[in-house]
Scaffold this active site. Sequence first.
Site, short mmCIF file in Angstrom:
data_model
loop_
_atom_site.label_atom_id
_atom_site.label_comp_id
_atom_site.label_asym_id
_atom_site.label_seq_id
_atom_site.Cartn_x
_atom_site.Cartn_y
_atom_site.Cartn_z
N ARG A 61 111.46 64.36 33.02
CA ARG A 61 112.04 64.32 34.38
C ARG A 61 111.02 64.01 35.46
O ARG A 61 111.22 64.31 36.63
CB ARG A 61 112.77 65.63 34.72
CG ARG A 61 113.91 65.91 33.75
CD ARG A 61 114.80 67.02 34.22
NE ARG A 61 115.84 67.21 33.25
CZ ARG A 61 115.69 67.91 32.12
NH1 ARG A 61 114.54 68.51 31.88
NH2 ARG A 61 116.67 68.02 31.27
N LYS A 101 109.25 51.49 44.10
CA LYS A 101 110.30 50.88 43.26
C LYS A 101 109.71 50.66 41.88
O LYS A 101 108.72 49.95 41.73
CB LYS A 101 110.72 49.53 43.83
CG LYS A 101 111.75 49.59 44.93
CD LYS A 101 112.29 48.18 45.10
CE LYS A 101 113.18 48.03 46.29
NZ LYS A 101 113.67 46.64 46.41
N GLU A 148 103.73 36.44 49.21
CA GLU A 148 104.24 37.71 49.77
C GLU A 148 103.49 38.07 51.05
O GLU A 148 104.05 38.67 51.97
CB GLU A 148 104.13 38.85 48.74
CG GLU A 148 104.89 38.63 47.44
CD GLU A 148 106.39 38.94 47.51
OE1 GLU A 148 106.91 39.23 48.60
OE2 GLU A 148 107.04 38.88 46.44
N LYS A 151 104.15 47.37 54.81
CA LYS A 151 105.08 47.85 53.78
C LYS A 151 105.26 49.36 53.90
O LYS A 151 106.38 49.87 53.80
CB LYS A 151 104.61 47.47 52.38
CG LYS A 151 105.61 47.93 51.32
CD LYS A 151 105.83 46.99 50.20
CE LYS A 151 106.97 47.49 49.30
NZ LYS A 151 106.99 46.87 48.00
N GLU A 194 116.05 51.71 50.53
CA GLU A 194 116.65 50.41 50.87
C GLU A 194 118.11 50.49 51.26
O GLU A 194 118.95 49.77 50.75
CB GLU A 194 116.43 49.41 49.71
CG GLU A 194 116.56 47.96 50.18
CD GLU A 194 116.09 46.94 49.16
OE1 GLU A 194 115.03 47.15 48.56
OE2 GLU A 194 116.79 45.93 49.00
N ARG A 220 114.58 48.17 54.89
CA ARG A 220 113.71 47.75 53.79
C ARG A 220 114.18 46.43 53.16
O ARG A 220 113.38 45.69 52.60
CB ARG A 220 113.64 48.86 52.71
CG ARG A 220 112.64 48.55 51.61
CD ARG A 220 112.34 49.74 50.70
NE ARG A 220 111.40 49.35 49.67
CZ ARG A 220 110.82 50.17 48.81
NH1 ARG A 220 111.09 51.46 48.86
NH2 ARG A 220 109.98 49.73 47.90
N ASN A 254 113.10 41.46 51.47
CA ASN A 254 113.67 40.50 50.52
C ASN A 254 113.78 39.09 51.10
O ASN A 254 114.42 38.22 50.51
CB ASN A 254 115.05 40.97 50.05
CG ASN A 254 114.96 42.24 49.25
OD1 ASN A 254 113.98 42.46 48.55
ND2 ASN A 254 115.96 43.10 49.38
N HIS A 274 113.83 35.93 48.98
CA HIS A 274 114.04 36.39 47.59
C HIS A 274 115.40 36.03 47.01
O HIS A 274 115.56 36.04 45.80
CB HIS A 274 113.82 37.90 47.50
CG HIS A 274 112.37 38.29 47.50
ND1 HIS A 274 111.52 37.99 48.53
CD2 HIS A 274 111.61 38.95 46.58
CE1 HIS A 274 110.31 38.45 48.25
NE2 HIS A 274 110.33 39.04 47.08
N HIS A 325 114.99 34.35 43.64
CA HIS A 325 115.43 34.89 42.35
C HIS A 325 116.28 33.90 41.59
O HIS A 325 116.22 33.82 40.37
CB HIS A 325 116.18 36.21 42.56
CG HIS A 325 115.27 37.37 42.79
ND1 HIS A 325 115.69 38.56 43.35
CD2 HIS A 325 113.95 37.53 42.54
CE1 HIS A 325 114.66 39.39 43.44
NE2 HIS A 325 113.59 38.78 42.95
N HIS A 382 106.89 34.51 40.51
CA HIS A 382 107.71 35.15 41.54
C HIS A 382 107.36 34.67 42.96
O HIS A 382 108.24 34.24 43.71
CB HIS A 382 107.55 36.67 41.42
CG HIS A 382 108.28 37.44 42.46
ND1 HIS A 382 109.64 37.56 42.47
CD2 HIS A 382 107.83 38.10 43.56
CE1 HIS A 382 110.01 38.28 43.52
NE2 HIS A 382 108.93 38.62 44.20
#
Length: 371
Positions: A129, A151, A193, A235, A245, A249, A253, A256, A260, A273
Amino acid sequence: MKNEKPDVIKTVDVALGARSYKIEIGTGLLAHAGEKIGALVKGRQAAIVTDSNVGPLYAWTVKQSLEAQGFQVTVITIEAGEASKSWQNAEMILTVLLEKKFHRDACVVALGGGVTGDLAGFVASVYQRGIAFFQIPTSLLAQVDSSVGGKVAVNHALGKNMIGAFYQPKLVLIDMDALQTLEERHWRNGLAEVVKYGVIYDAAFFTYLKQNAADILARKLSVSAEVIAACCRLKAEVVALDETEGGVRAKLNYGHTIGHGLELAGHYNGYLHGEAVAVGMVLAARYAAEKGMCDAGIEGEIRSLLEAFQLPVKADTSLSIDEIMAGMALDKKVQDGQLVFILPEAMGNVTIVKGVLESEIRALLENDYHA
Ligand SMILES: NC(=O)c1ccc[n+]([C@@H]2O[C@H](COP(=O)([O-])OP(=O)(O)OC[C@H]3O[C@@H](n4cnc5c(N)ncnc54)[C@H](O)[C@@H]3O)[C@@H](O)[C@H]2O)c1
Ligand SMILES: [Zn+2]
């Protein structure tokens, strides 16, 4: 030992209440990871998760520094590459932790790029956990983006990053010395980025990037420290406002959605990426200008900075537009069949736009292919 004394050049705080942590940016930090980690945890079991490129270069140094603080250290090395961010590898690492009888006060140390960080963080989030997690990012992309914000995820055959959690590290150690061995293409990949942060939040930072482009490409230490710290600060600010998010946040993206789609259409063998995001940022700016949301000059500004960093600014016409569109539809940023786009309003300022029609984006791509 190469670096007797660590040099922490900049520190950034990520303010998340009880889950707050520091990002230390400097040189010679790898050899002192043990002291810094040891000061933050009670237990003395550590698993270093690394990959087949980074491990041979740096794992020994980190292992030694942990052992000097009394840690029992297990090094787990995954094959370098996106395919390693898998459920199978998560299970493999969990099995090692169980076999080694890791307690709840043990910790996981991610040493590598974003693949390593995302996978190791995911494992740390579910082992008993959740156990303590440390990020030692070694790629530029990981240092300016993926190691900050919590993330963590593994990929699933049906989608990238689809199995994951929000799980913050206890410390992020950014050793810029490690960047010296990063391949040129991966350095530029991270710069995409970096450019993104300027476009979405900070026009002055965008100008700084333009003015220092040559030094940035040459990886000049003082300039790199400035750039990495600025990105981490931005960030950290966004993550502190919106950890999971729900709102702001999502601005991270930018570029993106199409990015993607491009990554998926290339089956992750085409664009890296950041490269895909570079193309996505240019196209999103063009779309925003066509919609009258921003000045047409913004696209040109973004494009010329990306070109200065030798990043792609045009979609690869060998990719099928159908596959790019299908890739976008699979993305988490699709809501109710319509696309969600982050679009610039001015340099340093973007907005979240829902309800962008797929047909409009298809037309945008078709025009780009024929331009
Ligand atoms: N969690 C997040 O918020 C977040 C954000 C952005 C991206 N990501 C994820 O990050 C991943 C991409 O990260 P990445 O570009 O770092 O990929 P990566 O981890 O595959 O690293 C890129 C390459 O550089 C090598 N490398 C890393 N550091 C090195 C060094 N110092 N010297 C020599 N080689 C080195 C790696 O072995 C690899 O071959 C993707 O899986 C993406 O989904 C996550
Ligand atoms: Zn990204």
